[in-house]
Design a protein around this motif. Structure first.
Motif, PDB file in Angstrom:
ATOM      1  N   ALA A  10     -25.492  29.820  -3.609  1.00  0.00           N
ATOM      2  CA  ALA A  10     -24.249  30.463  -4.052  1.00  0.00           C
ATOM      3  C   ALA A  10     -24.506  31.753  -4.836  1.00  0.00           C
ATOM      4  CB  ALA A  10     -23.451  29.482  -4.915  1.00  0.00           C
ATOM      5  N   HIS A  11     -25.751  32.196  -4.915  1.00  0.00           N
ATOM      6  CA  HIS A  11     -26.039  33.439  -5.640  1.00  0.00           C
ATOM      7  C   HIS A  11     -25.323  34.598  -4.945  1.00  0.00           C
ATOM      8  CE1 HIS A  11     -28.109  36.838  -7.341  1.00  0.00           C
ATOM      9  NE2 HIS A  11     -28.619  36.012  -8.269  1.00  0.00           N
ATOM     10  N   PRO A  12     -24.577  35.428  -5.710  1.00  0.00           N
ATOM     11  CA  PRO A  12     -23.793  36.502  -5.105  1.00  0.00           C
ATOM     12  C   PRO A  12     -24.604  37.467  -4.239  1.00  0.00           C
ATOM     13  CG  PRO A  12     -23.269  36.280  -7.430  1.00  0.00           C
ATOM     14  CD  PRO A  12     -24.414  35.362  -7.157  1.00  0.00           C
ATOM     15  N   ASP A  13     -25.857  37.711  -4.583  1.00  0.00           N
ATOM     16  CA  ASP A  13     -26.690  38.619  -3.805  1.00  0.00           C
ATOM     17  C   ASP A  13     -27.170  38.008  -2.489  1.00  0.00           C
ATOM     18  OD1 ASP A  13     -26.774  41.058  -5.049  1.00  0.00           O
ATOM     19  OD2 ASP A  13     -28.555  40.635  -6.229  1.00  0.00           O
ATOM     20  N   LEU A  14     -27.057  36.678  -2.351  1.00  0.00           N
ATOM     21  CA  LEU A  14     -27.607  36.013  -1.176  1.00  0.00           C
ATOM     22  C   LEU A  14     -26.564  35.403  -0.242  1.00  0.00           C
ATOM     23  CD1 LEU A  14     -30.655  34.313  -2.897  1.00  0.00           C
ATOM     24  CD2 LEU A  14     -30.625  36.403  -1.528  1.00  0.00           C
ATOM     25  N   ILE A  15     -25.305  35.402  -0.661  1.00  0.00           N
ATOM     26  CA  ILE A  15     -24.241  34.854   0.194  1.00  0.00           C
ATOM     27  C   ILE A  15     -24.187  35.653   1.498  1.00  0.00           C
ATOM     28  CG2 ILE A  15     -21.736  34.564   0.436  1.00  0.00           C
ATOM     29  CD1 ILE A  15     -21.670  33.904  -2.549  1.00  0.00           C
TER      30      ILE A  15
END
Length: 76
Positions: A10-15
């Motif tokens: 759920a990390h914003p950089d990895l979605i």
């Protein structure tokens, strides 16, 4: 693929940057939780989104997907 401690999906950089996940620590648990943070860090270095004012910019940020695989955990 990234063979490491898992990933914080759920990390914003990895979605939108993650493909299939495989958990070699607990094969019956498909949850990719990274209880060390190292796998998330490595995935971010490779594929983090850019220009979103969050975290870092990945070195292969344009159209790459990671396939993380968990091989270490802090679980006993």
């Amino acid at each position: 693929g990234i063979i490491d401690t898992g990933i914080e999906a759920a990390h914003p950089d990895l979605i939108g940057r993650l493909a299939a996940f495989r958990n070699f620590v607990s094969p019956s648990n498909p949850n990719p939780i990274d209880d060390h943070g190292h796998g998330t860090h490595v995935a971010g270095t490779i594929a983090a989104k850019t220009n979103n004012a969050t975290g870092v910019a990945g070195i292969a940020y344009n159209g790459v997907e990671c396939a993380p695989e968990a091989v270490k955990s802090s679980e006993p």
